[in-house]
Design a protein around this motif. Structure first.
Motif, mmCIF file in Angstrom:
data_model
loop_
_atom_site.group_PDB
_atom_site.id
_atom_site.type_symbol
_atom_site.label_atom_id
_atom_site.label_comp_id
_atom_site.label_asym_id
_atom_site.label_seq_id
_atom_site.Cartn_x
_atom_site.Cartn_y
_atom_site.Cartn_z
ATOM 1 N N GLN A 141 -6.658 -2.400 -2.240
ATOM 2 C CA GLN A 141 -5.859 -1.838 -1.156
ATOM 3 C C GLN A 141 -6.029 -0.339 -1.031
ATOM 4 O O GLN A 141 -6.115 0.210 0.055
ATOM 5 N N LEU A 142 -6.055 0.317 -2.181
ATOM 6 C CA LEU A 142 -6.041 1.775 -2.184
ATOM 7 C C LEU A 142 -7.374 2.385 -1.818
ATOM 8 O O LEU A 142 -7.450 3.377 -1.101
ATOM 9 N N LEU A 152 -7.563 4.424 3.351
ATOM 10 C CA LEU A 152 -6.588 3.421 2.905
ATOM 11 C C LEU A 152 -6.506 2.247 3.867
ATOM 12 O O LEU A 152 -5.659 1.380 3.696
ATOM 13 N N ARG A 165 0.812 -1.208 0.000
ATOM 14 C CA ARG A 165 0.000 0.000 0.000
ATOM 15 C C ARG A 165 0.849 1.262 0.000
ATOM 16 O O ARG A 165 0.553 2.227 -0.707
#
Length: 223
Positions: free
Chosen positions: A148-149, A222, A103
């Motif tokens: 993930q973002l 995030l 990440r």
């Protein structure tokens, strides 16, 4: 008339990787590899001179801790190369192509100005889509990266409404205006109005920059 192929620059310190990417990309009728670079400094120099439509940039060159990088720029990693390009050739979009899906790496790349983040282990179609999207001003992310973002949307700051944050989240997933409209049950005209307001509030002028600025400001969770 058939549009001219997109001109691409590949930046990777492994000759075999560059050769494989060139063969893959040149196999597409609308893509044309015009140059290769073996390190970050060379990539910046060639991109500033040739002004390709898209640069495919490795995240980490071997001179940055993996051993064996070439001299003359091996100390510059892909993130720094993206920053340099953003300053010297801001119109040239960069897609990061890497084995790293952490990440922090993704966030650093997008904050530096990358318009795409694709994994080397992914299918060729993801690479083609990211390259074409970057050339068109869109943000191209591998599905693993999106997961993930872009998590849950956090409470928006005062400068973006909740709806505008949702639009940015969908942009980060690579959705078109039509797809965003369908997902939010809006008209395309309304989505375009949201985009105008988002660009103005974030002080950006394209989709990739909007997502990058939203990430920087913490408007996208995030976690």
């Amino acid at each position: 008339m058939t549009p001219a192929p997109l001109r691409l620059l590949i930046a990777d310190d492994h000759t075999v990787v560059r050769a494989g990417l060139r063969a893959l990309l040149d196999g597409e009728p609308d893509l044309d590899v015009v140059a290769e670079a073996g390190n970050g400094e060379e990539a910046v120099r060639l991109a500033a001179r040739l002004r390709p439509d898209v640069v495919l940039m490795d995240l980490r060159f071997s001179g940055n801790g993996a051993g064996g990088g070439s001299a003359g720029g091996a100390g510059m990693d892909g993130i720094e190369a993206v920053r340099r390009l953003a300053a010297e050739a801001p119109a040239v979009p960069v897609v990061m192509l890497t084995s790293y899906s952490g990440r922090s790496d993704v966030v650093r790349a997008i904050e530096a100005g990358a318009r795409g983040y694709i994994l080397k282990a992914g299918p060729p179609e993801e690479l083609f889509r990211a390259v074409r999207g970057a050339a068109a001003g869109a943000l191209g992310l591998a599905p693993e990266i999106v997961g993930q973002l872009v998590g849950q949307v956090v409470s928006p700051r005062q400068d973006l409404t909740e709806r505008e944050v949702e639009v940015v989240r969908l942009m980060a997933e690579g959705r078109s205006n039509r797809a965003i409209a369908e997902a939010l049950f809006l008209s395309e005209a309304t989505v375009k109005t949201h985009l105008v307001r988002i660009y103005r509030k974030l002080r950006v002028d394209n989709r990739a920059a909007a997502v990058s600025e939203a990430v920087r400001r913490g408007l996208l969770d995030l976690a």
